[in-house]
Design a protein around this motif. Structure first.
Motif, PDB file in Angstrom:
ATOM      1  N   THR A  99      10.171  -4.310  -5.570  1.00 27.23           N
ATOM      2  CA  THR A  99       8.978  -5.084  -6.027  1.00 27.23           C
ATOM      3  C   THR A  99       7.895  -4.720  -4.907  1.00 27.23           C
ATOM      4  O   THR A  99       8.197  -4.649  -3.674  1.00 27.23           O
ATOM      5  CB  THR A  99       9.446  -6.488  -6.130  1.00 27.23           C
ATOM      6  OG1 THR A  99       9.499  -7.154  -4.866  1.00 27.23           O
ATOM      7  CG2 THR A  99      10.468  -6.781  -6.920  1.00 27.23           C
ATOM      8  N   LEU A 100       6.524  -4.726  -5.433  1.00 25.10           N
ATOM      9  CA  LEU A 100       5.480  -4.715  -4.427  1.00 25.10           C
ATOM     10  C   LEU A 100       5.451  -5.961  -3.536  1.00 25.10           C
ATOM     11  O   LEU A 100       5.083  -5.761  -2.227  1.00 25.10           O
ATOM     12  CB  LEU A 100       4.128  -4.810  -5.459  1.00 25.10           C
ATOM     13  CG  LEU A 100       3.815  -3.343  -5.738  1.00 25.10           C
ATOM     14  CD1 LEU A 100       2.457  -3.374  -6.570  1.00 25.10           C
ATOM     15  CD2 LEU A 100       3.549  -2.527  -4.938  1.00 25.10           C
ATOM     16  N   SER A 103       7.752  -5.126  -0.721  1.00 27.55           N
ATOM     17  CA  SER A 103       7.319  -4.198   0.122  1.00 27.55           C
ATOM     18  C   SER A 103       5.936  -4.679   0.891  1.00 27.55           C
ATOM     19  O   SER A 103       6.092  -4.140   2.085  1.00 27.55           O
ATOM     20  CB  SER A 103       6.750  -3.048  -0.761  1.00 27.55           C
ATOM     21  OG  SER A 103       7.815  -2.402  -1.457  1.00 27.55           O
ATOM     22  N   ARG A 104       5.023  -5.273   0.462  1.00 28.98           N
ATOM     23  CA  ARG A 104       4.003  -5.871   1.239  1.00 28.98           C
ATOM     24  C   ARG A 104       4.579  -6.906   2.286  1.00 28.98           C
ATOM     25  O   ARG A 104       4.038  -6.609   3.516  1.00 28.98           O
ATOM     26  CB  ARG A 104       3.039  -6.552   0.359  1.00 28.98           C
ATOM     27  CG  ARG A 104       2.274  -5.495  -0.558  1.00 28.98           C
ATOM     28  CD  ARG A 104       1.088  -6.275  -1.280  1.00 28.98           C
ATOM     29  NE  ARG A 104       0.933  -5.676  -2.410  1.00 28.98           N
ATOM     30  CZ  ARG A 104      -0.384  -4.687  -2.417  1.00 28.98           C
ATOM     31  NH1 ARG A 104      -0.910  -4.617  -1.090  1.00 28.98           N
ATOM     32  NH2 ARG A 104      -0.909  -4.219  -3.395  1.00 28.98           N
ATOM     33  N   THR A 172      11.421   3.586  -9.929  1.00 31.59           N
ATOM     34  CA  THR A 172      11.574   3.110  -8.546  1.00 31.59           C
ATOM     35  C   THR A 172      12.658   3.769  -7.538  1.00 31.59           C
ATOM     36  O   THR A 172      12.525   3.552  -6.374  1.00 31.59           O
ATOM     37  CB  THR A 172      11.677   1.485  -8.433  1.00 31.59           C
ATOM     38  OG1 THR A 172      12.816   1.059  -9.104  1.00 31.59           O
ATOM     39  CG2 THR A 172      10.097   0.865  -9.254  1.00 31.59           C
ATOM     40  N   LEU A 307       5.278   1.594   1.189  1.00 25.65           N
ATOM     41  CA  LEU A 307       4.385   0.713   0.409  1.00 25.65           C
ATOM     42  C   LEU A 307       3.685   1.808  -0.564  1.00 25.65           C
ATOM     43  O   LEU A 307       3.585   1.407  -1.910  1.00 25.65           O
ATOM     44  CB  LEU A 307       3.596   0.065   1.090  1.00 25.65           C
ATOM     45  CG  LEU A 307       2.371  -0.665   0.621  1.00 25.65           C
ATOM     46  CD1 LEU A 307       2.953  -1.775  -0.575  1.00 25.65           C
ATOM     47  CD2 LEU A 307       1.274  -1.658   1.291  1.00 25.65           C
ATOM     48  N   SER A 310       5.609   2.802  -3.534  1.00 23.14           N
ATOM     49  CA  SER A 310       5.738   1.621  -4.407  1.00 23.14           C
ATOM     50  C   SER A 310       4.492   1.153  -5.339  1.00 23.14           C
ATOM     51  O   SER A 310       4.773   1.168  -6.359  1.00 23.14           O
ATOM     52  CB  SER A 310       6.029   0.456  -3.525  1.00 23.14           C
ATOM     53  OG  SER A 310       7.368   0.745  -3.041  1.00 23.14           O
ATOM     54  N   LEU A 311       3.421   1.390  -4.592  1.00 23.26           N
ATOM     55  CA  LEU A 311       2.186   1.355  -5.309  1.00 23.26           C
ATOM     56  C   LEU A 311       1.983   2.325  -6.401  1.00 23.26           C
ATOM     57  O   LEU A 311       1.634   1.900  -7.927  1.00 23.26           O
ATOM     58  CB  LEU A 311       0.895   1.254  -4.401  1.00 23.26           C
ATOM     59  CG  LEU A 311       0.830   0.126  -3.411  1.00 23.26           C
ATOM     60  CD1 LEU A 311      -0.198   0.584  -2.484  1.00 23.26           C
ATOM     61  CD2 LEU A 311       0.314  -1.076  -4.142  1.00 23.26           C
ATOM     62  N   HIS A 314       4.732   1.191  -9.189  1.00 25.82           N
ATOM     63  CA  HIS A 314       4.094   0.398 -10.234  1.00 25.82           C
ATOM     64  C   HIS A 314       3.200   0.632 -11.086  1.00 25.82           C
ATOM     65  O   HIS A 314       3.049   0.009 -11.976  1.00 25.82           O
ATOM     66  CB  HIS A 314       3.878  -0.879  -9.497  1.00 25.82           C
ATOM     67  CG  HIS A 314       5.529  -1.448  -8.852  1.00 25.82           C
ATOM     68  ND1 HIS A 314       6.203  -2.586  -9.510  1.00 25.82           N
ATOM     69  CD2 HIS A 314       6.192  -1.346  -7.669  1.00 25.82           C
ATOM     70  CE1 HIS A 314       7.156  -2.696  -8.939  1.00 25.82           C
ATOM     71  NE2 HIS A 314       7.494  -2.152  -8.037  1.00 25.82           N
TER      72      HIS A 314
END
Length: 332
Positions: A99-100, A103-104, A172, A307, A310-311, A314
């Motif tokens: 999930t974002l 990750s953040r 993902t 990250l 992942s961006l 998504h």
């Protein structure tokens, strides 16, 4: 003294890391293995290593200098953050997190450690960056050996999807490799994506749309295509071909065995990704251990690379749920 490594996760990937660290990587010793299945941990661990079903016990052990995380994707972020709390260097398998939000959170914690100590504790296992074929392809592309790159074609096929694979996790967990390697290869970030699908294989279970076709556009204008087919049945194949102004450069198929018999020539196809990327995993682990032994920053992918992938992933998922519409990637 060797770097004492604890490995979390003793499944296919974790067991491979344990074998490499115990047999082919110089300067490393596996001292602790954690897995929810104690029998699996015991089967994968070297004879002298401790085993546990509690990853926290491993992370906080005085017998561990560094940690490899090869457990289920959903555990990655939490375990990385535990390693940060223990101030222990960690190599986490991709993805950084599914999930974002997670990750953040990891990236923010990593930034705090870098600000306080001047170095990151996190390395991310995008091992294709160490594959000799991809390295040579990148050198050719970035040296403009055949002029400006115009288009990239990628293929990623597996014999069978893992249990419980969804259209989202196919992105993902599987397509994430291309989402990382294309910006690395071209030196340009992905800015726009589109997910497409047509007829699905009868071997795809649980409503999984397979194969899928993805389009990636980088900031330099290069268009990349990706065919992801997780239930191709025949074995594992990965390809990457760069079409440039004066020619085409691509990875060669890696065959394990060639046979000529009865007027027929055939080659064996790997059952999964491990034979194809054995060198990449070994070179990545050695680079990590060598850097830790020398007190330097490992030259692996890091938190921001995770990250960014992942961006893009998504954004691809948004495209999938938006009937394949082109979707912008925001790095803000």
């Amino acid at each position: 003294m060797p770097i004492r490594v604890g490995v979390i996760g003793a499944g296919i990937m974790g067991a491979d890391h344990i074998r490499n660290l115990s047999g082919t990587i110089g300067g490393a010793e596996v001292t602790f293995v954690a897995d929810l299945d104690a029998g699996r941990a015991a089967a994968a661990a070297p004879p002298a290593a401790r085993i546990t079903t509690e990853p926290s016990e491993l992370i906080n052990s005085s017998e561990v200098d560094a940690v490899v995380i090869a457990s289920q994707d959903s555990t990655h972020a939490g375990l990385v953050l535990e390693c940060f709390e223990a101030m222990t260097p960690v190599l986490c398998e991709k993805p950084l997190a599914p999930t974002l939000l997670e990750s953040r959170e990891v990236v923010a914690a990593d930034a705090d450690i870098v600000a306080a100590t001047g170095a990151s504790l996190l390395s991310l296992g995008f091992m294709r960056r160490f594959d000799p074929g991809y390295v040579a392809l990148r050198q050719s592309v970035q040296g403009r050996a055949q002029g400006e790159p115009l288009m990239v074609h990628c293929t990623s096929r597996n014999a069978a999807a893992g249990p419980g694979t969804t259209a989202e996790s196919a992105i993902t967990n599987s397509a994430i490799h291309e989402l990382d390697i294309i910006p690395w290869l071209l030196g340009s970030p992905i800015t726009e994506v589109s997910w497409q699908a047509g007829q699905s294989s009868r071997n795809a279970e649980g409503g999984l749309q397979d194969p899928a076709f993805m389009l990636l556009r980088t900031a330099d204008g290069t268009l990349t295509t990706l065919e992801l087919f997780l239930n191709a049945q025949y074995g594992y194949t990965t390809r990457c071909e760069v079409v440039s102004e004066r020619g085409v450069t691509g990875l060669m198929d890696a065959a394990l065995l060639g046979v000529k018999e009865d007027g027929i020539r055939r080659t064996a196809v790997p059952a999964d990704w491990r034979p194809r990327f054995a060198d990449a995993y070994r070179l990545q682990l050695q680079a990590w251990i060598t850097a830790l032994g020398q007190g330097g920053q490992p030259p692996l992918a890091g938190a921001m690379d995770g990250l960014h992938a992942s961006l893009v992933a998504h954004a691809m998922i948004r495209s999938m749920h938006g009937d394949g519409a082109y979707t912008k990637v925001s790095y803000a």
